[in-house]
Each structure stands twice: as C-alpha cells, then as structure tokens.
Design a protein around this motif. Structure first.
Motif, PDB file in Angstrom:
ATOM      1  N   ASP A  21       0.845  -1.189   0.000  1.00 48.90           N
ATOM      2  CA  ASP A  21       0.000   0.000   0.000  1.00 48.90           C
ATOM      3  C   ASP A  21       0.881   1.241   0.000  1.00 48.90           C
ATOM      4  OD1 ASP A  21      -2.323   1.536   0.093  1.00 48.90           O
ATOM      5  OD2 ASP A  21      -2.814   1.022   2.180  1.00 48.90           O
ATOM      6  N   ASP A  22       0.400   2.303  -0.625  1.00 46.20           N
ATOM      7  CA  ASP A  22       1.186   3.535  -0.630  1.00 46.20           C
ATOM      8  C   ASP A  22       1.240   4.139   0.766  1.00 46.20           C
ATOM      9  OD1 ASP A  22      -1.101   5.252  -0.213  1.00 46.20           O
ATOM     10  OD2 ASP A  22      -1.510   5.187  -2.357  1.00 46.20           O
ATOM     11  N   ILE A  23       2.116   5.091   0.956  1.00 45.41           N
ATOM     12  CA  ILE A  23       2.346   5.654   2.283  1.00 45.41           C
ATOM     13  C   ILE A  23       1.143   6.469   2.769  1.00 45.41           C
ATOM     14  CG2 ILE A  23       3.505   7.820   1.666  1.00 45.41           C
ATOM     15  CD1 ILE A  23       4.642   5.222   4.330  1.00 45.41           C
ATOM     16  N   ASN A  24       0.226   6.824   1.853  1.00 46.71           N
ATOM     17  CA  ASN A  24      -1.001   7.518   2.235  1.00 46.71           C
ATOM     18  C   ASN A  24      -2.110   6.541   2.632  1.00 46.71           C
ATOM     19  OD1 ASN A  24       0.026  10.145   1.739  1.00 46.71           O
ATOM     20  ND2 ASN A  24      -0.261   9.798  -0.446  1.00 46.71           N
ATOM     21  N   ASN A  25      -1.798   5.246   2.590  1.00 51.63           N
ATOM     22  CA  ASN A  25      -2.727   4.196   3.013  1.00 51.63           C
ATOM     23  C   ASN A  25      -4.015   4.147   2.178  1.00 51.63           C
ATOM     24  OD1 ASN A  25      -0.991   3.400   5.175  1.00 51.63           O
ATOM     25  ND2 ASN A  25      -1.719   5.194   6.289  1.00 51.63           N
ATOM     26  N   THR A  26      -3.871   4.296   0.883  1.00 54.42           N
ATOM     27  CA  THR A  26      -5.030   4.323   0.000  1.00 54.42           C
ATOM     28  C   THR A  26      -5.841   3.032   0.079  1.00 54.42           C
ATOM     29  OG1 THR A  26      -3.927   5.870  -1.485  1.00 54.42           O
ATOM     30  CG2 THR A  26      -5.777   4.627  -2.395  1.00 54.42           C
ATOM     31  N   PHE A  27      -5.174   1.873   0.015  1.00 52.50           N
ATOM     32  CA  PHE A  27      -5.906   0.603   0.092  1.00 52.50           C
ATOM     33  C   PHE A  27      -6.562   0.447   1.457  1.00 52.50           C
ATOM     34  CE2 PHE A  27      -6.492  -3.878   0.915  1.00 52.50           C
ATOM     35  CZ  PHE A  27      -7.108  -4.309  -0.252  1.00 52.50           C
ATOM     36  N   LEU A  28      -5.799   0.671   2.499  1.00 49.54           N
ATOM     37  CA  LEU A  28      -6.318   0.539   3.868  1.00 49.54           C
ATOM     38  C   LEU A  28      -7.547   1.415   4.064  1.00 49.54           C
ATOM     39  CD1 LEU A  28      -4.286   0.438   7.120  1.00 49.54           C
ATOM     40  CD2 LEU A  28      -6.197   1.990   6.909  1.00 49.54           C
ATOM     41  N   ASN A  29      -7.484   2.667   3.638  1.00 51.46           N
ATOM     42  CA  ASN A  29      -8.598   3.590   3.835  1.00 51.46           C
ATOM     43  C   ASN A  29      -9.791   3.260   2.939  1.00 51.46           C
ATOM     44  OD1 ASN A  29      -7.221   5.087   5.818  1.00 51.46           O
ATOM     45  ND2 ASN A  29      -6.214   6.325   4.262  1.00 51.46           N
ATOM     46  N   THR A  30      -9.548   2.739   1.765  1.00 49.83           N
ATOM     47  CA  THR A  30     -10.633   2.403   0.848  1.00 49.83           C
ATOM     48  C   THR A  30     -11.383   1.158   1.301  1.00 49.83           C
ATOM     49  OG1 THR A  30      -9.458   3.404  -1.012  1.00 49.83           O
ATOM     50  CG2 THR A  30     -11.195   1.823  -1.556  1.00 49.83           C
ATOM     51  N   TYR A  31     -10.646   0.128   1.742  1.00 49.96           N
ATOM     52  CA  TYR A  31     -11.263  -1.162   2.059  1.00 49.96           C
ATOM     53  C   TYR A  31     -11.388  -1.447   3.550  1.00 49.96           C
ATOM     54  CZ  TYR A  31     -11.050  -2.247  -2.858  1.00 49.96           C
ATOM     55  OH  TYR A  31     -11.240  -2.227  -4.212  1.00 49.96           O
ATOM     56  N   GLY A  32     -10.863  -0.582   4.405  1.00 46.57           N
ATOM     57  CA  GLY A  32     -10.974  -0.825   5.845  1.00 46.57           C
ATOM     58  C   GLY A  32     -10.296  -2.117   6.251  1.00 46.57           C
ATOM     59  N   SER A  33      -9.101  -2.312   5.777  1.00 46.35           N
ATOM     60  CA  SER A  33      -8.427  -3.599   5.934  1.00 46.35           C
ATOM     61  C   SER A  33      -7.579  -3.727   7.196  1.00 46.35           C
ATOM     62  CB  SER A  33      -7.538  -3.857   4.713  1.00 46.35           C
ATOM     63  OG  SER A  33      -6.648  -2.772   4.512  1.00 46.35           O
ATOM     64  N   TRP A  34      -7.564  -2.739   8.054  1.00 45.58           N
ATOM     65  CA  TRP A  34      -6.706  -2.798   9.231  1.00 45.58           C
ATOM     66  C   TRP A  34      -7.362  -3.648  10.303  1.00 45.58           C
ATOM     67  CZ3 TRP A  34      -6.831  -1.677  14.375  1.00 45.58           C
ATOM     68  CH2 TRP A  34      -5.597  -1.548  15.022  1.00 45.58           C
ATOM     69  N   PRO A  35      -6.679  -4.467  10.998  1.00 39.36           N
ATOM     70  CA  PRO A  35      -5.273  -4.803  10.779  1.00 39.36           C
ATOM     71  C   PRO A  35      -5.063  -5.921   9.763  1.00 39.36           C
ATOM     72  CG  PRO A  35      -6.013  -5.900  12.766  1.00 39.36           C
ATOM     73  CD  PRO A  35      -7.190  -5.100  12.229  1.00 39.36           C
ATOM     74  N   PHE A  36      -6.134  -6.699   9.464  1.00 35.51           N
ATOM     75  CA  PHE A  36      -5.934  -7.885   8.649  1.00 35.51           C
ATOM     76  C   PHE A  36      -7.294  -8.353   8.169  1.00 35.51           C
ATOM     77  CE2 PHE A  36      -3.460 -11.398   7.349  1.00 35.51           C
ATOM     78  CZ  PHE A  36      -4.100 -12.578   7.660  1.00 35.51           C
ATOM     79  N   ARG A  37      -7.470  -8.470   6.872  1.00 38.57           N
ATOM     80  CA  ARG A  37      -8.742  -8.923   6.315  1.00 38.57           C
ATOM     81  C   ARG A  37      -8.490  -9.789   5.089  1.00 38.57           C
ATOM     82  NH1 ARG A  37     -10.170  -7.222  10.420  1.00 38.57           N
ATOM     83  NH2 ARG A  37     -11.681  -5.650  10.906  1.00 38.57           N
ATOM     84  N   PHE A  38      -9.490 -10.580   4.754  1.00 38.78           N
ATOM     85  CA  PHE A  38      -9.488 -11.345   3.506  1.00 38.78           C
ATOM     86  C   PHE A  38     -10.600 -10.788   2.634  1.00 38.78           C
ATOM     87  CE2 PHE A  38      -7.432 -14.344   6.326  1.00 38.78           C
ATOM     88  CZ  PHE A  38      -6.433 -14.866   5.516  1.00 38.78           C
ATOM     89  N   PHE A  39     -10.264 -10.494   1.390  1.00 35.58           N
ATOM     90  CA  PHE A  39     -11.235  -9.988   0.429  1.00 35.58           C
ATOM     91  C   PHE A  39     -11.243 -10.903  -0.780  1.00 35.58           C
ATOM     92  CE2 PHE A  39      -9.407  -6.277   2.541  1.00 35.58           C
ATOM     93  CZ  PHE A  39     -10.535  -5.606   2.965  1.00 35.58           C
TER      94      PHE A  39
END
Length: 122
Positions: free
Chosen positions: A67-85
C-alpha cells in the motif's frame, strides 16, 4: 497461507497480499517484542523494506503488493489490521471478518469458500 496459495493456483485463482500500515508498530502500539519489531514506516521505501523482510522472515510465498504511504488501500477497504477480500470481475464480493472473540480466521473456512465459489463459476 502458503498452503492456501498452492492449493488454488492450479485453478488459475490469484491470491495476493497487500502490505498495509503496521498494526502494532513498536513506536505507536507495541505488543511485546515478538509482535512489535518495527516502527511505523514514514516513507514508502521503509514500508517496502518491511514487506520484503516479512516475506523473507516468514517464507511467505503469496505475491505481495505494498500500500502507498497515504494508506489508499487501507482507507478504501478498511483492511486494518488484517482482512481477507475476494474481488471478482472488478467487484468486491467477500470481506471476511475475524472471529469476534479470538480475532483470528479459520483458514479452512476461507479455503472452502474459495473452492465453492470457484466450482460454482466454472
């Protein structure tokens, strides 16, 4: 995780990991030395190095994006701390959640879900 990848690759299913922000970085939210072994990266290069170290240290075979340092994936998908999509034909069709008490995933359930989905779409 490696077994999950090996079992589905022959069917053409691509499993990837996306390395996101550190859930328990030693400088933000430490949880003992065995879990909190790195600081939260301040640059993309530091995050990339953490991902490389993780792949090596844990013999992680799954292809990994970072993920980029701006956390684009994390913020888009709510993946913190760990998810399966599961994303199919460009659409998010499954966002697995961990057990509410243990905060873990049953890898056999994930495996069965992927197998059943694959069989119903071939």
């Amino acid at each position: 995780m490696n077994a999950l990848v090996r079992s589905h690759v022959p069917n053409g299913i691509r499993l990837i990991a996306i390395y996101i922000a550190e859930a328990h970085s030693q400088d933000e939210w430490p949880v003992g030395q065995t879990i909190s072994c790195v600081d939260q990266p301040k640059t993309f290069e530091q995050r990339l190095e953490n991902a490389r170290r993780f792949k090596k240290d844990f013999n992680f075979e799954m292809p990994m994006f970072v993920d980029d340092i701006n956390n684009t994936f994390l913020n888009t998908y709510g993946s913190w701390p760990f998810r399966f999509f599961v994303i199919y034909e460009g659409k998010l069709i499954l966002k697995a959640e961990p057990d509410k008490e243990t905060f873990t995933y049953d890898m056999n359930e994930i495996d069965k879900w992927i197998t059943n989905f694959y069989q119903s779409h071939t």
